[in-house]
Design an enzyme around this catalytic site. Structure first.
Site, PDB file in Angstrom:
ATOM      1  N   ALA A 101      46.563  38.748  30.829  1.00  0.00           N
ATOM      2  CA  ALA A 101      47.025  39.409  29.605  1.00  0.00           C
ATOM      3  C   ALA A 101      48.501  39.161  29.310  1.00  0.00           C
ATOM      4  O   ALA A 101      48.925  39.244  28.151  1.00  0.00           O
ATOM      5  CB  ALA A 101      46.754  40.908  29.679  1.00  0.00           C
ATOM      6  N   ASN A 114      47.650  31.517  35.955  1.00  0.00           N
ATOM      7  CA  ASN A 114      46.726  32.267  35.114  1.00  0.00           C
ATOM      8  C   ASN A 114      47.465  33.567  34.780  1.00  0.00           C
ATOM      9  O   ASN A 114      47.384  34.535  35.539  1.00  0.00           O
ATOM     10  CB  ASN A 114      45.419  32.558  35.853  1.00  0.00           C
ATOM     11  CG  ASN A 114      44.484  33.443  35.050  1.00  0.00           C
ATOM     12  OD1 ASN A 114      44.828  33.883  33.952  1.00  0.00           O
ATOM     13  ND2 ASN A 114      43.314  33.721  35.592  1.00  0.00           N
ATOM     14  N   TYR A 126      33.635  36.817  33.156  1.00  0.00           N
ATOM     15  CA  TYR A 126      34.340  36.309  34.331  1.00  0.00           C
ATOM     16  C   TYR A 126      33.446  35.987  35.524  1.00  0.00           C
ATOM     17  O   TYR A 126      33.923  35.418  36.509  1.00  0.00           O
ATOM     18  CB  TYR A 126      35.421  37.310  34.756  1.00  0.00           C
ATOM     19  CG  TYR A 126      36.446  37.543  33.676  1.00  0.00           C
ATOM     20  CD1 TYR A 126      37.344  36.545  33.328  1.00  0.00           C
ATOM     21  CD2 TYR A 126      36.500  38.745  32.988  1.00  0.00           C
ATOM     22  CE1 TYR A 126      38.285  36.743  32.326  1.00  0.00           C
ATOM     23  CE2 TYR A 126      37.428  38.959  31.985  1.00  0.00           C
ATOM     24  CZ  TYR A 126      38.319  37.954  31.661  1.00  0.00           C
ATOM     25  OH  TYR A 126      39.242  38.149  30.670  1.00  0.00           O
ATOM     26  N   ARG A 160      34.619  42.990  37.065  1.00  0.00           N
ATOM     27  CA  ARG A 160      35.156  43.201  35.716  1.00  0.00           C
ATOM     28  C   ARG A 160      34.484  42.264  34.718  1.00  0.00           C
ATOM     29  O   ARG A 160      34.511  41.053  34.892  1.00  0.00           O
ATOM     30  CB  ARG A 160      36.662  42.930  35.728  1.00  0.00           C
ATOM     31  CG  ARG A 160      37.286  42.972  34.357  1.00  0.00           C
ATOM     32  CD  ARG A 160      38.756  42.578  34.410  1.00  0.00           C
ATOM     33  NE  ARG A 160      39.300  42.607  33.072  1.00  0.00           N
ATOM     34  CZ  ARG A 160      40.017  41.630  32.548  1.00  0.00           C
ATOM     35  NH1 ARG A 160      40.311  40.557  33.249  1.00  0.00           N
ATOM     36  NH2 ARG A 160      40.463  41.730  31.319  1.00  0.00           N
ATOM     37  N   HIS A 184      43.128  29.549  32.280  1.00  0.00           N
ATOM     38  CA  HIS A 184      42.387  30.745  31.864  1.00  0.00           C
ATOM     39  C   HIS A 184      40.927  30.570  32.240  1.00  0.00           C
ATOM     40  O   HIS A 184      40.342  29.508  32.005  1.00  0.00           O
ATOM     41  CB  HIS A 184      42.510  30.973  30.351  1.00  0.00           C
ATOM     42  CG  HIS A 184      43.911  31.203  29.920  1.00  0.00           C
ATOM     43  ND1 HIS A 184      44.564  32.388  30.140  1.00  0.00           N
ATOM     44  CD2 HIS A 184      44.808  30.373  29.326  1.00  0.00           C
ATOM     45  CE1 HIS A 184      45.794  32.289  29.676  1.00  0.00           C
ATOM     46  NE2 HIS A 184      45.969  31.074  29.188  1.00  0.00           N
ATOM     47  N   GLU A 209      48.813  25.855  32.752  1.00  0.00           N
ATOM     48  CA  GLU A 209      48.348  27.173  32.314  1.00  0.00           C
ATOM     49  C   GLU A 209      46.831  27.195  32.475  1.00  0.00           C
ATOM     50  O   GLU A 209      46.136  26.264  32.055  1.00  0.00           O
ATOM     51  CB  GLU A 209      48.736  27.409  30.862  1.00  0.00           C
ATOM     52  CG  GLU A 209      48.309  28.750  30.320  1.00  0.00           C
ATOM     53  CD  GLU A 209      48.722  28.955  28.869  1.00  0.00           C
ATOM     54  OE1 GLU A 209      48.286  29.962  28.282  1.00  0.00           O
ATOM     55  OE2 GLU A 209      49.463  28.121  28.298  1.00  0.00           O
ATOM     56  N   ASN A 261      44.756  41.857  36.627  1.00  0.00           N
ATOM     57  CA  ASN A 261      43.314  42.091  36.611  1.00  0.00           C
ATOM     58  C   ASN A 261      42.421  41.056  37.289  1.00  0.00           C
ATOM     59  O   ASN A 261      41.262  41.378  37.530  1.00  0.00           O
ATOM     60  CB  ASN A 261      42.808  42.406  35.199  1.00  0.00           C
ATOM     61  CG  ASN A 261      43.423  43.684  34.670  1.00  0.00           C
ATOM     62  OD1 ASN A 261      43.461  44.688  35.369  1.00  0.00           O
ATOM     63  ND2 ASN A 261      43.934  43.636  33.459  1.00  0.00           N
ATOM     64  N   ARG A 306      37.829  34.369  21.878  1.00  0.00           N
ATOM     65  CA  ARG A 306      37.818  35.819  22.074  1.00  0.00           C
ATOM     66  C   ARG A 306      38.574  36.500  20.939  1.00  0.00           C
ATOM     67  O   ARG A 306      38.786  35.927  19.883  1.00  0.00           O
ATOM     68  CB  ARG A 306      38.398  36.126  23.450  1.00  0.00           C
ATOM     69  CG  ARG A 306      37.509  35.492  24.555  1.00  0.00           C
ATOM     70  CD  ARG A 306      37.897  35.832  25.936  1.00  0.00           C
ATOM     71  NE  ARG A 306      37.777  37.283  26.155  1.00  0.00           N
ATOM     72  CZ  ARG A 306      38.358  37.894  27.173  1.00  0.00           C
ATOM     73  NH1 ARG A 306      39.068  37.209  28.047  1.00  0.00           N
ATOM     74  NH2 ARG A 306      38.223  39.200  27.330  1.00  0.00           N
TER      75      ARG A 306
END
Length: 144
Positions: A75, A72, A21, A16, A98, A96, A9, A105
């Site tokens: 999901a 990244n 974002y 989106r 994000h 990692e 995504n 969230r």
């Protein structure tokens, strides 16, 4: 070579959930990363896929050709033991990343399989997190 890998995504960045974002596209993020890497004399391999299998294949490539991996997983963060297992075979620094802060969230986003393989985590700084990750990777590579 630094691998910058993106899960499902992010190809929709700019359209989106812009309240989370932002309005910048993945192509713009890639350009930002390439510019910062060039400033630091680093070469990057920047890719995105909605396919778990493709991401695993890139991680397998990283085993023999990457000095570091910035991922990244999107999901797949919360679902993919296969990506975790692939990352466990990477013998270099793994960051990692994000764009949002998963802990702020929905509760199902609070668990990350990728964290078990990651050297460090950058989350919640928007697309600026990519540049932060490249900077952090450069520092870690210098220290090694």
């Amino acid at each position: 070579m630094i691998f910058v890998l993106n899960g499902p995504n992010p190809n929709l960045l700019g359209t989106r959930e812009t309240e989370i974002y932002g309005h910048i596209s993945l192509a713009d993020v890639k350009s930002m990363c390439e510019a910062r890497a060039e400033e630091l004399a680093l070469e990057i391999f920047f890719e995105q896929s909605n396919s778990e299998a493709q991401i695993i294949d890139w991680i397998h490539e990283a085993i023999s050709s990457a000095k570091g991996v910035i991922i990244n997983p999107a999901a797949f963060t919360h679902t993919s033991l296969a990506i975790l297992d692939a990352l466990k075979n990477v013998q270099c620094t793994i960051i990692e990343l994000h764009i949002s802060n998963p802990d702020k969230r929905e509760s199902f986003r609070h668990h990350s399989y990728v964290t078990f393989a990651a050297t460090g985590l950058i989350a919640g700084f928007g697309i600026n997190g990519y540049v932060m990750a490249i900077d952090a990777m450069a520092e870690l590579l210098l220290a090694a």
